[in-house]
Design a protein around this motif. Structure first.
Motif, PDB file in Angstrom:
ATOM      1  N   VAL A  69      14.105   2.781   8.384  1.00 52.27           N
ATOM      2  CA  VAL A  69      14.427   2.737   6.879  1.00 52.27           C
ATOM      3  C   VAL A  69      14.047   1.674   6.444  1.00 52.27           C
ATOM      4  O   VAL A  69      13.717   1.226   5.273  1.00 52.27           O
ATOM      5  N   ALA A  70      14.595   0.362   7.156  1.00 54.26           N
ATOM      6  CA  ALA A  70      14.096  -1.110   6.862  1.00 54.26           C
ATOM      7  C   ALA A  70      12.869  -1.202   6.581  1.00 54.26           C
ATOM      8  O   ALA A  70      12.491  -1.687   5.619  1.00 54.26           O
ATOM      9  N   SER A  71      11.903  -0.749   7.607  1.00 51.93           N
ATOM     10  CA  SER A  71      10.637  -0.823   7.306  1.00 51.93           C
ATOM     11  C   SER A  71       9.873  -0.209   6.006  1.00 51.93           C
ATOM     12  O   SER A  71       8.834  -0.496   5.149  1.00 51.93           O
ATOM     13  N   SER A  72      10.674   1.089   5.625  1.00 52.91           N
ATOM     14  CA  SER A  72      10.250   1.685   4.490  1.00 52.91           C
ATOM     15  C   SER A  72      10.430   1.157   3.058  1.00 52.91           C
ATOM     16  O   SER A  72       9.567   0.962   2.079  1.00 52.91           O
ATOM     17  N   ALA A  73      11.411   0.401   3.176  1.00 48.75           N
ATOM     18  CA  ALA A  73      11.840  -0.638   2.095  1.00 48.75           C
ATOM     19  C   ALA A  73      10.820  -1.541   1.802  1.00 48.75           C
ATOM     20  O   ALA A  73      10.341  -1.818   0.681  1.00 48.75           O
ATOM     21  N   LEU A  74      10.573  -2.058   2.960  1.00 47.16           N
ATOM     22  CA  LEU A  74       9.507  -3.312   2.946  1.00 47.16           C
ATOM     23  C   LEU A  74       8.052  -2.952   2.727  1.00 47.16           C
ATOM     24  O   LEU A  74       7.465  -3.448   1.713  1.00 47.16           O
ATOM     25  N   VAL A  75       7.863  -1.681   3.214  1.00 46.98           N
ATOM     26  CA  VAL A  75       6.408  -1.298   3.159  1.00 46.98           C
ATOM     27  C   VAL A  75       6.155  -0.693   1.695  1.00 46.98           C
ATOM     28  O   VAL A  75       5.140  -0.787   0.989  1.00 46.98           O
ATOM     29  N   THR A  76       7.174  -0.012   1.133  1.00 53.38           N
ATOM     30  CA  THR A  76       7.142   0.591  -0.054  1.00 53.38           C
ATOM     31  C   THR A  76       7.028  -0.468  -1.189  1.00 53.38           C
ATOM     32  O   THR A  76       6.149  -0.303  -2.131  1.00 53.38           O
ATOM     33  N   GLY A  77       7.714  -1.623  -1.096  1.00 54.34           N
ATOM     34  CA  GLY A  77       7.807  -2.544  -2.131  1.00 54.34           C
ATOM     35  C   GLY A  77       6.532  -3.483  -2.182  1.00 54.34           C
ATOM     36  O   GLY A  77       5.746  -3.563  -3.059  1.00 54.34           O
ATOM     37  N   VAL A  78       5.838  -3.625  -0.938  1.00 56.56           N
ATOM     38  CA  VAL A  78       4.651  -4.350  -0.819  1.00 56.56           C
ATOM     39  C   VAL A  78       3.481  -3.726  -1.491  1.00 56.56           C
ATOM     40  O   VAL A  78       2.683  -3.997  -2.066  1.00 56.56           O
ATOM     41  N   VAL A  79       3.328  -2.378  -0.679  1.00 57.36           N
ATOM     42  CA  VAL A  79       2.005  -1.530  -1.095  1.00 57.36           C
ATOM     43  C   VAL A  79       2.409  -1.364  -2.389  1.00 57.36           C
ATOM     44  O   VAL A  79       1.351  -1.144  -3.290  1.00 57.36           O
ATOM     45  N   GLY A  80       3.383  -1.022  -2.943  1.00 56.17           N
ATOM     46  CA  GLY A  80       3.550  -0.158  -4.278  1.00 56.17           C
ATOM     47  C   GLY A  80       3.277  -1.325  -5.093  1.00 56.17           C
ATOM     48  O   GLY A  80       2.464  -1.210  -6.515  1.00 56.17           O
ATOM     49  N   GLN A  81       3.535  -2.767  -5.025  1.00 51.47           N
ATOM     50  CA  GLN A  81       3.211  -3.703  -6.117  1.00 51.47           C
ATOM     51  C   GLN A  81       1.895  -4.056  -6.008  1.00 51.47           C
ATOM     52  O   GLN A  81       1.073  -4.437  -7.068  1.00 51.47           O
ATOM     53  N   TYR A  82       0.909  -3.877  -4.948  1.00 54.17           N
ATOM     54  CA  TYR A  82      -0.346  -4.394  -4.953  1.00 54.17           C
ATOM     55  C   TYR A  82      -1.313  -3.259  -4.755  1.00 54.17           C
ATOM     56  O   TYR A  82      -2.570  -3.697  -5.121  1.00 54.17           O
ATOM     57  N   LEU A  83      -0.859  -2.114  -4.467  1.00 49.02           N
ATOM     58  CA  LEU A  83      -1.858  -0.989  -4.511  1.00 49.02           C
ATOM     59  C   LEU A  83      -1.470   0.319  -5.635  1.00 49.02           C
ATOM     60  O   LEU A  83      -2.184   1.026  -5.571  1.00 49.02           O
ATOM     61  N   GLY A  84      -0.389   0.303  -5.620  1.00 49.16           N
ATOM     62  CA  GLY A  84       0.098   1.304  -6.542  1.00 49.16           C
ATOM     63  C   GLY A  84       1.164   2.173  -5.751  1.00 49.16           C
ATOM     64  O   GLY A  84       1.073   2.380  -4.567  1.00 49.16           O
ATOM     65  N   TRP A  85       2.019   3.267  -6.486  1.00 46.09           N
ATOM     66  CA  TRP A  85       2.836   3.943  -5.768  1.00 46.09           C
ATOM     67  C   TRP A  85       2.296   5.192  -5.008  1.00 46.09           C
ATOM     68  O   TRP A  85       2.914   5.379  -3.682  1.00 46.09           O
ATOM     69  N   ILE A 175      14.350  -8.031   1.035  1.00 51.91           N
ATOM     70  CA  ILE A 175      15.809  -8.260   1.103  1.00 51.91           C
ATOM     71  C   ILE A 175      16.617  -6.841   1.483  1.00 51.91           C
ATOM     72  O   ILE A 175      17.270  -7.133   2.318  1.00 51.91           O
ATOM     73  N   ALA A 176      16.185  -5.898   0.847  1.00 54.32           N
ATOM     74  CA  ALA A 176      16.897  -4.381   1.390  1.00 54.32           C
ATOM     75  C   ALA A 176      16.357  -4.172   2.968  1.00 54.32           C
ATOM     76  O   ALA A 176      17.325  -3.764   3.592  1.00 54.32           O
ATOM     77  N   ALA A 177      15.309  -4.610   3.270  1.00 56.42           N
ATOM     78  CA  ALA A 177      14.910  -4.426   4.780  1.00 56.42           C
ATOM     79  C   ALA A 177      15.717  -5.108   5.696  1.00 56.42           C
ATOM     80  O   ALA A 177      16.223  -4.795   6.817  1.00 56.42           O
ATOM     81  N   GLY A 178      16.195  -6.520   5.319  1.00 51.56           N
ATOM     82  CA  GLY A 178      17.019  -7.509   6.086  1.00 51.56           C
ATOM     83  C   GLY A 178      18.526  -6.658   6.037  1.00 51.56           C
ATOM     84  O   GLY A 178      19.059  -6.674   7.144  1.00 51.56           O
ATOM     85  N   VAL A 179      19.001  -6.053   5.119  1.00 54.98           N
ATOM     86  CA  VAL A 179      20.216  -5.319   5.153  1.00 54.98           C
ATOM     87  C   VAL A 179      20.214  -4.107   6.081  1.00 54.98           C
ATOM     88  O   VAL A 179      21.170  -4.189   6.882  1.00 54.98           O
ATOM     89  N   TYR A 180      19.264  -3.445   5.969  1.00 49.37           N
ATOM     90  CA  TYR A 180      19.275  -2.266   6.838  1.00 49.37           C
ATOM     91  C   TYR A 180      18.915  -2.720   8.376  1.00 49.37           C
ATOM     92  O   TYR A 180      19.624  -1.926   9.412  1.00 49.37           O
ATOM     93  N   VAL A 181      18.337  -3.875   8.635  1.00 50.78           N
ATOM     94  CA  VAL A 181      17.936  -4.117  10.004  1.00 50.78           C
ATOM     95  C   VAL A 181      19.382  -4.858  10.476  1.00 50.78           C
ATOM     96  O   VAL A 181      19.898  -4.401  11.815  1.00 50.78           O
ATOM     97  N   PHE A 182      20.143  -5.584   9.835  1.00 53.35           N
ATOM     98  CA  PHE A 182      21.549  -5.897  10.315  1.00 53.35           C
ATOM     99  C   PHE A 182      22.529  -4.622  10.487  1.00 53.35           C
ATOM    100  O   PHE A 182      23.265  -4.583  11.289  1.00 53.35           O
ATOM    101  N   GLY A 183      22.372  -3.504   9.505  1.00 54.24           N
ATOM    102  CA  GLY A 183      22.972  -2.340   9.812  1.00 54.24           C
ATOM    103  C   GLY A 183      22.556  -1.918  11.001  1.00 54.24           C
ATOM    104  O   GLY A 183      23.284  -0.968  11.860  1.00 54.24           O
TER     105      GLY A 183
END
Length: 224
Positions: A69-85, A175-183
C-alpha cells in the motif's frame, strides 16, 4: 488461484489505463477488485498451512501488505506526475503480470493430501456459532471500511492539509508512503505478541485504547 490472482489484476490494471468511457472505467476497476479478493482466502490459507509460528508469519504477511500500500502511493504519485495517470495503472499492471509469471516458475507444486493441516486453536459449540459469525461480520465490515477509507483519503488529506508545504504529487506520495511504512511495522510487533500471549490479552487492550485516541484526534483543534 494465485496465478489467476496475479494475471487477473495485472490485465485489469492495464485495462484501466486504456479505457475511453466511464462505463469501461467502472468495469475495469470492478475487475481489479474481483481478482484482488482472491488473495486473502487463498494466500492466507497457504501461510497458515505452512507457518511454524503463526503470529510472526501473519505479522510479516501484514507488513508486506502494508508496504505494498505504501509503494502504491509512492509509485502513483511519481508516475502520475511525470507520465500521466494512465501509466500509473499500466506500469504496475505489467509488473504484476511479470511477478505472477515468476511465482508460477518458482513455486513448488506438492501433494499435501497426506499432511496434517494447521489445526484450529479454538473450539466453539454449535449453539454459539452464530455469535462467532456476527462478531466476525462486524469486525470484517469495520476493518475493511476503515482501511479502504484511509487508503483512499490519506493522500488527499495530505494534499489538503500540506498545501502550503508542497503541491507535488510525487512528494505527497512519499509522505503518504512513509505513514504506511510506520503503520506496517506494528503488524509484525502484534504478531510476535500473539505468539507469546493469548489473542484476547493482546486485542482487548488495543481495542479500548484506539477509540479514545481516534476521538481525541477527531476533536483536536490545533492538530494539522
Amino acid at each position: 488461484m494465485m496465478a489467476i490472482f496475479f494475471a487477473g489484476i495485472g490485465a485489469s490494471m492495464i485495462a484501466v489505463g486504456l479505457v475511453q468511457t466511464k462505463l469501461e472505467l467502472g468495469a475495469a476497476l470492478l475487475s481489479i477488485g474481483l481478482f484482488a479478493s482472491i488473495y486473502h482466502p487463498v494466500g492466507t490459507a497457504m501461510i497458515v498451512s505452512y507457518a511454524d509460528r503463526l503470529g510472526r508469519e501473519m505479522g510479516l504477511n501484514g507488513v508486506w501488505g502494508n508496504l505494498g500500500v505504501a509503494s502504491s502511493a509512492l509509485v502513483t504519485g511519481v508516475v502520475g506526475q511525470y507520465l500521466g495517470w494512465r501509466w500509473a495503472f499500466i506500469i504496475p499492471g505489467l509488473v504484476t503480470i511479470l511477478i505472477g509469471a515468476a511465482f508460477m516458475w518458482t513455486v513448488i507444486h506438492e501433494d499435501r493430501s497426506g499432511f496434517r493441516q494447521a489445526a484450529a486453536q479454538a473450539r466453539v459449540a454449535k449453539q454459539d456459532m452464530w455469535r462467532v459469525f456476527v462478531a466476525l461480520l462486524i469486525v470484517v465490515i469495520a476493518i475493511s471500511t476503515t482501511f479502504n477509507a484511509v487508503t483512499v483519503a490519506l493522500p488527499k488529506l495530505f494534499a489538503e492539509r500540506l498545501s502550503g508545504l508542497t503541491e507535488s504529487p510525487a512528494l505527497l506520495g512519499v509522505i503518504a508512503a512513509g505513514v504506511y511504512v510506520f503503520g506496517a511495522m506494528t503488524q509484525y510487533t502484534i504478531g510476535k505478541l500473539i505468539d507469546r500471549h493469548s489473542l484476547k490479552a493482546v486485542s482487548l487492550p488495543l481495542s479500548f485504547v484506539l477509540a479514545p485516541f481516534l476521538y481525541l484526534r477527531r476533536n483536536c483543534r490545533t492538530c494539522p
